[in-house]
Design an enzyme around this catalytic site. Structure first.
Site, PDB file in Angstrom:
ATOM      1  N   TYR A 158     -10.606 -68.777 -19.479  1.00 30.74           N
ATOM      2  CA  TYR A 158     -10.578 -68.944 -17.963  1.00 30.74           C
ATOM      3  C   TYR A 158      -9.301 -69.223 -17.214  1.00 30.74           C
ATOM      4  O   TYR A 158      -9.055 -68.446 -16.302  1.00 30.74           O
ATOM      5  CB  TYR A 158     -11.621 -70.096 -17.617  1.00 30.74           C
ATOM      6  CG  TYR A 158     -11.785 -70.228 -16.104  1.00 30.74           C
ATOM      7  CD1 TYR A 158     -12.592 -69.482 -15.179  1.00 30.74           C
ATOM      8  CD2 TYR A 158     -11.317 -71.292 -15.452  1.00 30.74           C
ATOM      9  CE1 TYR A 158     -12.714 -69.434 -13.816  1.00 30.74           C
ATOM     10  CE2 TYR A 158     -11.379 -71.713 -13.883  1.00 30.74           C
ATOM     11  CZ  TYR A 158     -12.177 -70.899 -13.550  1.00 30.74           C
ATOM     12  OH  TYR A 158     -12.164 -70.850 -12.006  1.00 30.74           O
ATOM     13  N   LYS A 162      -7.057 -66.723 -14.383  1.00 34.75           N
ATOM     14  CA  LYS A 162      -6.589 -67.254 -13.275  1.00 34.75           C
ATOM     15  C   LYS A 162      -5.229 -67.243 -13.104  1.00 34.75           C
ATOM     16  O   LYS A 162      -4.565 -67.139 -12.028  1.00 34.75           O
ATOM     17  CB  LYS A 162      -7.148 -68.687 -12.759  1.00 34.75           C
ATOM     18  CG  LYS A 162      -8.800 -68.803 -12.946  1.00 34.75           C
ATOM     19  CD  LYS A 162      -9.154 -67.925 -11.507  1.00 34.75           C
ATOM     20  CE  LYS A 162     -10.567 -67.721 -11.334  1.00 34.75           C
ATOM     21  NZ  LYS A 162     -11.054 -67.055 -10.305  1.00 34.75           N
TER      22      LYS A 162
END
Length: 267
Positions: A158, A162
């Site tokens: 994750y 990002k």
């Protein structure tokens, strides 16, 4: 027509629009006189929001039920948009429903996350930003997370997705700023969304006090869209974020790297 609508109209595309900050963005755009194409995976809340916007604001609103992790998501979003002139693309989908170590989940979970957070976003930006560049106006708003500033054992994939969004936004901002197209990545802190509440509930954790409201996050993102490439929620432009650099510092860095790369590649 508002000044905002003149710059970013006449249509916006909002992904992840069925709830949370996506829903807040759609309503804020309608209040500014901009029609939206709402994209998300779940039909019922998406259709209800479109009906709500048409009834409350008298603004045109259409929706498309699309799984952003699907291989054909980019083509389906382009098809749903048709020949409408899109002046603003908001990539809002991209939460992590896992909260798990990388090796404790099947690889398919992480591949879907990368497709949803990065690959579909990348394809949509390429599709919508080219006409914006040709028209000399428009905006790209990529909703991000403080996880972009570093990895952790529970967010390896994750946070990497990002970080990609962060550096992509910086480079794209430098590429498009001379063409009148604004690019901003809005780095959120903890925000009171249904996705967060679901994850906290799964872990039997309370919702913290004082977390951001989706409506406030969306309002600030739209307000600061022309001041890219980075906005750190809750921090002034000159204030260091998790990565120990401020939005202002990252802006200067993007300009310096852009100038250096132009000398190498020619511009």
């Amino acid at each position: 027509m508002t000044e905002f609508a003149a710059r970013y109209g006449s249509w916006a595309v909002v992904t992840g629009a069925s709830e949370g900050t996506g829903r807040a963005f759609a309503r804020a755009l309608a209040a500014k006189g901009i029609a939206s194409i709402l994209v998300a995976r779940r039909e019922a809340p998406l259709a209800a929001l479109a009906d709500e916007i048409r009834a409350e604001f008298g603004i045109d609103c259409v929706h498309a039920t699309i799984d952003l992790a699907a291989p054909d998501a980019i083509d389906r979003i382009a098809e749903a948009t048709g020949d409408r002139e899109v002046g603003l693309f908001i990539s809002n989908a991209g939460a992590d429903p896992n909260g798990a170590r990388f090796l404790d989940r099947d690889i398919g979970v992480w591949l879907d996350l990368i497709r949803r957070n990065d690959l579909t976003m990348l394809g949509c930006v390429h599709h919508f930003a080219r006409p914006m560049r040709d028209r000399g106006r428009g905006g790209i708003l990529l909703v991000n997370s403080g996880a972009c500033y570093g990895g952790s054992r529970f967010m390896a994939a994750y946070s990497a997705s990002k970080a990609f969004t962060l550096t992509f936004a910086e480079g794209l901002w430098d590429e498009l700023r001379e063409h009148g197209v604004d690019v901003l990545t809005l780095v959120m802190g903890m925000t009171d969304t249904p996705a967060l509440r679901a994850l906290l509930g799964e872990k039997d954790l309370p919702v913290p006090d004082g977390i951001a409201r989706p409506e406030d996050v969306a309002a600030l993102g739209l307000e600061r869209l022309s001041h890219g490439p980075v906005l750190n929620w809750g921090l002034e432009d000159e204030a260091p974020a998790f990565g120990l650099t401020s939005a202002a510092d990252r802006r200067k860095r993007a300009i310096a790297i852009g100038a250096a790369s132009a000398r190498v590649f020619g511009d």
